[in-house]
Scaffold this active site. Structure first.
Site, PDB file in Angstrom:
ATOM      1  N   ASN A 145       0.511  -1.084   0.233  1.00 51.04           N
ATOM      2  CA  ASN A 145      -0.423   0.134   0.150  1.00 51.04           C
ATOM      3  C   ASN A 145       1.002   1.046   0.164  1.00 51.04           C
ATOM      4  O   ASN A 145       0.756   2.270  -1.072  1.00 51.04           O
ATOM      5  CB  ASN A 145      -1.657  -0.178   1.385  1.00 51.04           C
ATOM      6  CG  ASN A 145      -1.674  -1.273   1.536  1.00 51.04           C
ATOM      7  OD1 ASN A 145      -1.853  -1.738   0.225  1.00 51.04           O
ATOM      8  ND2 ASN A 145      -2.810  -1.303   2.321  1.00 51.04           N
ATOM      9  N   THR A 190     -14.965  36.700 -33.649  1.00 51.38           N
ATOM     10  CA  THR A 190     -15.378  36.558 -32.167  1.00 51.38           C
ATOM     11  C   THR A 190     -16.969  35.714 -33.143  1.00 51.38           C
ATOM     12  O   THR A 190     -17.316  36.397 -33.910  1.00 51.38           O
ATOM     13  CB  THR A 190     -15.814  37.875 -31.047  1.00 51.38           C
ATOM     14  OG1 THR A 190     -16.529  38.691 -32.723  1.00 51.38           O
ATOM     15  CG2 THR A 190     -14.817  38.388 -30.826  1.00 51.38           C
ATOM     16  N   HIS A 191     -17.164  34.893 -32.611  1.00 49.50           N
ATOM     17  CA  HIS A 191     -18.539  34.034 -32.673  1.00 49.50           C
ATOM     18  C   HIS A 191     -18.485  33.633 -34.532  1.00 49.50           C
ATOM     19  O   HIS A 191     -19.098  33.605 -34.837  1.00 49.50           O
ATOM     20  CB  HIS A 191     -19.704  34.644 -32.796  1.00 49.50           C
ATOM     21  CG  HIS A 191     -20.102  36.328 -31.691  1.00 49.50           C
ATOM     22  ND1 HIS A 191     -20.463  35.619 -30.177  1.00 49.50           N
ATOM     23  CD2 HIS A 191     -19.831  36.899 -31.124  1.00 49.50           C
ATOM     24  CE1 HIS A 191     -20.847  36.541 -29.212  1.00 49.50           C
ATOM     25  NE2 HIS A 191     -20.145  37.502 -29.736  1.00 49.50           N
ATOM     26  N   SER A 312      -8.169   9.755 -48.544  1.00 50.40           N
ATOM     27  CA  SER A 312      -9.274   9.248 -49.025  1.00 50.40           C
ATOM     28  C   SER A 312      -9.145   7.707 -49.670  1.00 50.40           C
ATOM     29  O   SER A 312      -8.880   7.762 -50.984  1.00 50.40           O
ATOM     30  CB  SER A 312     -10.599   9.941 -48.786  1.00 50.40           C
ATOM     31  OG  SER A 312     -11.692   8.744 -49.530  1.00 50.40           O
ATOM     32  N   LYS A 318      -8.478  14.118 -52.095  1.00 50.11           N
ATOM     33  CA  LYS A 318      -8.657  14.574 -50.639  1.00 50.11           C
ATOM     34  C   LYS A 318      -7.540  14.636 -49.639  1.00 50.11           C
ATOM     35  O   LYS A 318      -6.414  13.652 -50.153  1.00 50.11           O
ATOM     36  CB  LYS A 318      -9.915  13.433 -50.008  1.00 50.11           C
ATOM     37  CG  LYS A 318     -11.308  13.680 -50.109  1.00 50.11           C
ATOM     38  CD  LYS A 318     -12.024  15.057 -49.607  1.00 50.11           C
ATOM     39  CE  LYS A 318     -12.038  15.491 -47.948  1.00 50.11           C
ATOM     40  NZ  LYS A 318     -12.621  14.241 -47.670  1.00 50.11           N
ATOM     41  N   ASN A 320      -6.595  15.444 -45.398  1.00 47.03           N
ATOM     42  CA  ASN A 320      -7.482  15.323 -45.083  1.00 47.03           C
ATOM     43  C   ASN A 320      -6.592  15.075 -42.882  1.00 47.03           C
ATOM     44  O   ASN A 320      -5.680  14.762 -42.784  1.00 47.03           O
ATOM     45  CB  ASN A 320      -8.058  14.048 -44.241  1.00 47.03           C
ATOM     46  CG  ASN A 320      -9.433  13.339 -45.379  1.00 47.03           C
ATOM     47  OD1 ASN A 320     -10.329  14.397 -45.981  1.00 47.03           O
ATOM     48  ND2 ASN A 320      -9.520  12.340 -45.402  1.00 47.03           N
ATOM     49  N   GLU A 325      -7.617  16.004 -36.147  1.00 44.83           N
ATOM     50  CA  GLU A 325      -8.923  16.207 -35.346  1.00 44.83           C
ATOM     51  C   GLU A 325      -8.595  14.858 -34.546  1.00 44.83           C
ATOM     52  O   GLU A 325      -9.496  14.559 -33.992  1.00 44.83           O
ATOM     53  CB  GLU A 325      -9.276  15.286 -37.105  1.00 44.83           C
ATOM     54  CG  GLU A 325     -10.047  15.664 -38.311  1.00 44.83           C
ATOM     55  CD  GLU A 325     -10.472  15.343 -39.153  1.00 44.83           C
ATOM     56  OE1 GLU A 325     -11.582  15.007 -39.262  1.00 44.83           O
ATOM     57  OE2 GLU A 325      -9.730  14.526 -39.848  1.00 44.83           O
ATOM     58  N   TYR A 352      -6.572   2.064   2.685  1.00 45.37           N
ATOM     59  CA  TYR A 352      -6.371   1.576   0.998  1.00 45.37           C
ATOM     60  C   TYR A 352      -7.854   0.331   0.727  1.00 45.37           C
ATOM     61  O   TYR A 352      -8.068   0.235   1.787  1.00 45.37           O
ATOM     62  CB  TYR A 352      -4.672   0.475   0.939  1.00 45.37           C
ATOM     63  CG  TYR A 352      -4.958   0.191  -0.607  1.00 45.37           C
ATOM     64  CD1 TYR A 352      -4.411   0.741  -1.055  1.00 45.37           C
ATOM     65  CD2 TYR A 352      -5.284  -1.057  -0.477  1.00 45.37           C
ATOM     66  CE1 TYR A 352      -4.161  -0.078  -2.345  1.00 45.37           C
ATOM     67  CE2 TYR A 352      -5.284  -1.899  -1.920  1.00 45.37           C
ATOM     68  CZ  TYR A 352      -3.914  -0.867  -2.771  1.00 45.37           C
ATOM     69  OH  TYR A 352      -4.121  -1.497  -3.768  1.00 45.37           O
TER      70      TYR A 352
HETATM   71  N1  ARG Z   1      -2.098  -2.916  -7.381  1.00 44.76           N
HETATM   72  C1  ARG Z   1      -1.774  -3.167  -6.142  1.00 44.76           C
HETATM   73  C2  ARG Z   1      -2.401  -1.190  -6.494  1.00 44.76           C
HETATM   74  O1  ARG Z   1      -2.247  -0.983  -7.476  1.00 44.76           O
HETATM   75  C3  ARG Z   1      -0.827  -2.565  -5.365  1.00 44.76           C
HETATM   76  C4  ARG Z   1      -1.325  -2.969  -3.602  1.00 44.76           C
HETATM   77  C5  ARG Z   1      -2.253  -3.802  -3.232  1.00 44.76           C
HETATM   78  N2  ARG Z   1      -2.248  -4.002  -1.812  1.00 44.76           N
HETATM   79  C6  ARG Z   1      -3.324  -5.138  -1.338  1.00 44.76           C
HETATM   80  N3  ARG Z   1      -3.215  -4.956  -0.211  1.00 44.76           N
HETATM   81  N4  ARG Z   1      -3.438  -5.632  -2.298  1.00 44.76           N
HETATM   82  O2  ARG Z   1      -3.217  -0.323  -5.569  1.00 44.76           O
END
Ligand code: ARG
Length: 495
Positions: A145, A190-191, A312, A318, A320, A325, A352
């Site tokens: 985490n 403008t516009h 095209s 053409k 393009n 785009e 988390y």
């Molecule tokens: N792959 C997970 C993510 O991107 C990593 C962290 C996972 N943590 C856990 N406790 N499962 O968030």
């Protein structure tokens, strides 16, 4: 944000150096095992279902974080050494192993296996294979985490530098175009109706201003990305005496996070980056729209380079403007990325949650799209051919000078509203008689107001109209030249 001034090559696909997307090998179908083989499998009595492995894996898209994951792990390893959790020789062996893995991945020689779930586990598994059970010590005092939060921040620092360099290249392309055609006058709109004459360079400089603000937003986002989260553990902190400031110093972070719950669940910085990218993309989209319009048969202001257009399959005549785009079209993807991350975050309790894994694909897609679009825009702008004659013709209409006439009368003492109405009647009559304002004689003008004198002729030129707009921000040649110089100097300083 000191590092951001560095020069970088802008890759068109991947936003980080040396990240080559590799294929993830899907394991052959197998029967569920009686117990789990995962790093976290201790408390499980059966293996993960194949579908769950597929559904939960982030490895196919988070493998691009490998270099930053290893960079973070090396710093963590050194912090563990400082905390005496690892010995000198253990630390050296782990770092050597990590460096070897980095090389293998760079060379495409690392086996990415879907059952490893994510890049963090994939590297850890390989490390343990390389150096034995010692590999298992690296994760001491760390959770995926805080690890993934760190990886994202490291990755974004590099990516933001790349995006900023892309913005600077595009600004330089506009400046070069501005310098090349400092005397060209176009009708300002403008516009989407012809309004008043402006210098073409003034028009290009408008985009330079938008991009200048985009750079400011990149810089702002960078400040909040540039905070070190490691040491937050899974959510509560760690039991080891990790010197977090030392980790930060190793990784060149000026500050560390100050709440572990927040550190592992905060993705505000992802939202801010995507918001910055969405606004930047909106600017590129507006530019693209003008390139499409201005290169059309109806406008004929510009010739787009053949190499940046397509034909095209049916209509041989053409040519393009597909690149413009597509940039306009891809803007929707980047807005979508922003909205999808905001929506993913809105209902999450602390801290988390696995939902957070869904931050990566929109973020990477946004970065890739913007980086590629910037590169293409800069190329397009620097190769534009301007049709000077058509622009001169379009801006020669006297109707663009109607405001000048009104201001002339104001100078003679007539209140602006009255002057506006006098010139309005004159314009109406010209339109009815199919005449241009520039062909009206002084004698005719006098029949609309006795204040019109022979000197009115001097007022009725596009050049005069332009050079009277001499306040800061106006289109007078002197002002435009001065802004060009200012921006050039600024860009020189920033690299
Ligand atoms: N792959 C997970 C993510 O991107 C990593 C962290 C996972 N943590 C856990 N406790 N499962 O968030």
């Amino acid at each position: 944000m000191p590092a951001i001034a560095q020069k970088r090559k802008i890759p068109t696909k991947s936003t980080s150096s040396g990240n080559r997307p590799s294929r993830v090998v899907k394991p052959k179908p197998r029967k569920a095992k009686s117990s789990s083989t995962k790093a976290w499998g201790g408390r499980f009595t059966e293996g993960t279902h194949r579908l769950v492995e597929q559904f939960t894996a982030s490895l196919p898209f988070d493998q691009r974080l490998y270099a930053h994951d290893i960079q973070g792990s090396i710093a963590h390893c050194k912090t563990l050494l400082k905390a005496k959790v690892l010995t000198n020789s253990e630390c050296t062996r782990i770092i050597r192993g990590l460096e070897r893995i980095r090389l293998d991945i760079r060379r495409g020689q690392h086996a990415f296996r879907e059952e490893d779930e994510d890049i963090h586990m994939s590297i850890e598994r390989r490390l343990t294979k390389l150096i034995g059970s010692l590999g298992g010590k690296l994760h001491t005092g760390r959770s995926r985490n805080d690890q993934v939060a760190l990886d994202l921040r490291l990755y974004l620092r590099d990516s933001l530098i790349t995006v900023k360099q892309g913005v600077i290249s595009l600004q330089k392309a506009f400046l070069a175009q501005g310098r090349k055609h400092l005397n060209i006058i176009i009708p300002g709109y403008t516009h989407l109706q012809r309004a008043q004459p402006v210098l073409l360079a003034h028009h290009w400089l408008a985009y330079v201003e938008m991009l200048e603000r985009d750079k400011g937003r990149i810089q702002d986002a960078y400040t909040r990305v540039n905070v070190m989260p490691l040491g937050s553990g899974a959510l509560a902190g760690t039991n080891y005496p990790l010197d977090r400031s030392y980790t930060a110093k190793l990784l060149k972070f000026p500050t560390i996070t100050t709440n572990s719950l927040d550190a592992v669940s905060d993705r505000d910085f992802v939202v801010e980056v995507l918001n910055t990218l969405a606004i930047l993309m909106m600017h590129l989209s507006r530019l693209s729209e003008e390139l499409v319009l201005w290169s059309s048969q109806e406008f004929q202001f510009l010739d787009l380079p053949d190499a940046f257009c397509t034909g095209s399959s049916m209509m041989p005549q053409k040519k393009n403007p597909d690149v413009a785009e597509l940039i306009r079209g891809k803007t929707g993807r980047v807005y979508g990325s922003l909205v999808s991350v905001l929506t993913m975050l809105k209902g999450l309790p602390l801290s988390y949650n696995r939902d957070l894994q869904e931050d990566k694909e929109p973020l990477f897609d946004g970065l890739d799209t913007v980086t590629a679009s910037l590169t293409l825009c800069a190329e397009l702008i620097s190769r534009l051919k301007v049709r000077q004659k058509v622009m001169a013709q379009a801006s020669s209409s006297g109707m663009l000078l109607a405001t000048e006439l009104a201001d002339y009368l104001v100078k003679k003492g007539i209140p602006f509203r009255e002057a506006h109405s006098i010139v309005g009647k004159l314009v109406r009559d010209c339109l009815d008689e199919n005449k241009d304002l520039s062909t009206v004689t002084v004698a005719d003008l006098k029949s609309y107001s006795s204040q019109f004198r022979a000197d009115v002729r001097n007022v009725l030129t596009p050049d005069g109209a332009i050079n009277r707009k001499k306040q800061v921000g106006g289109t007078a040649r002197k002002q435009v030249e001065s802004r060009l110089r200012q921006v050039e100097n600024q860009l020189l300083k920033s690299g």
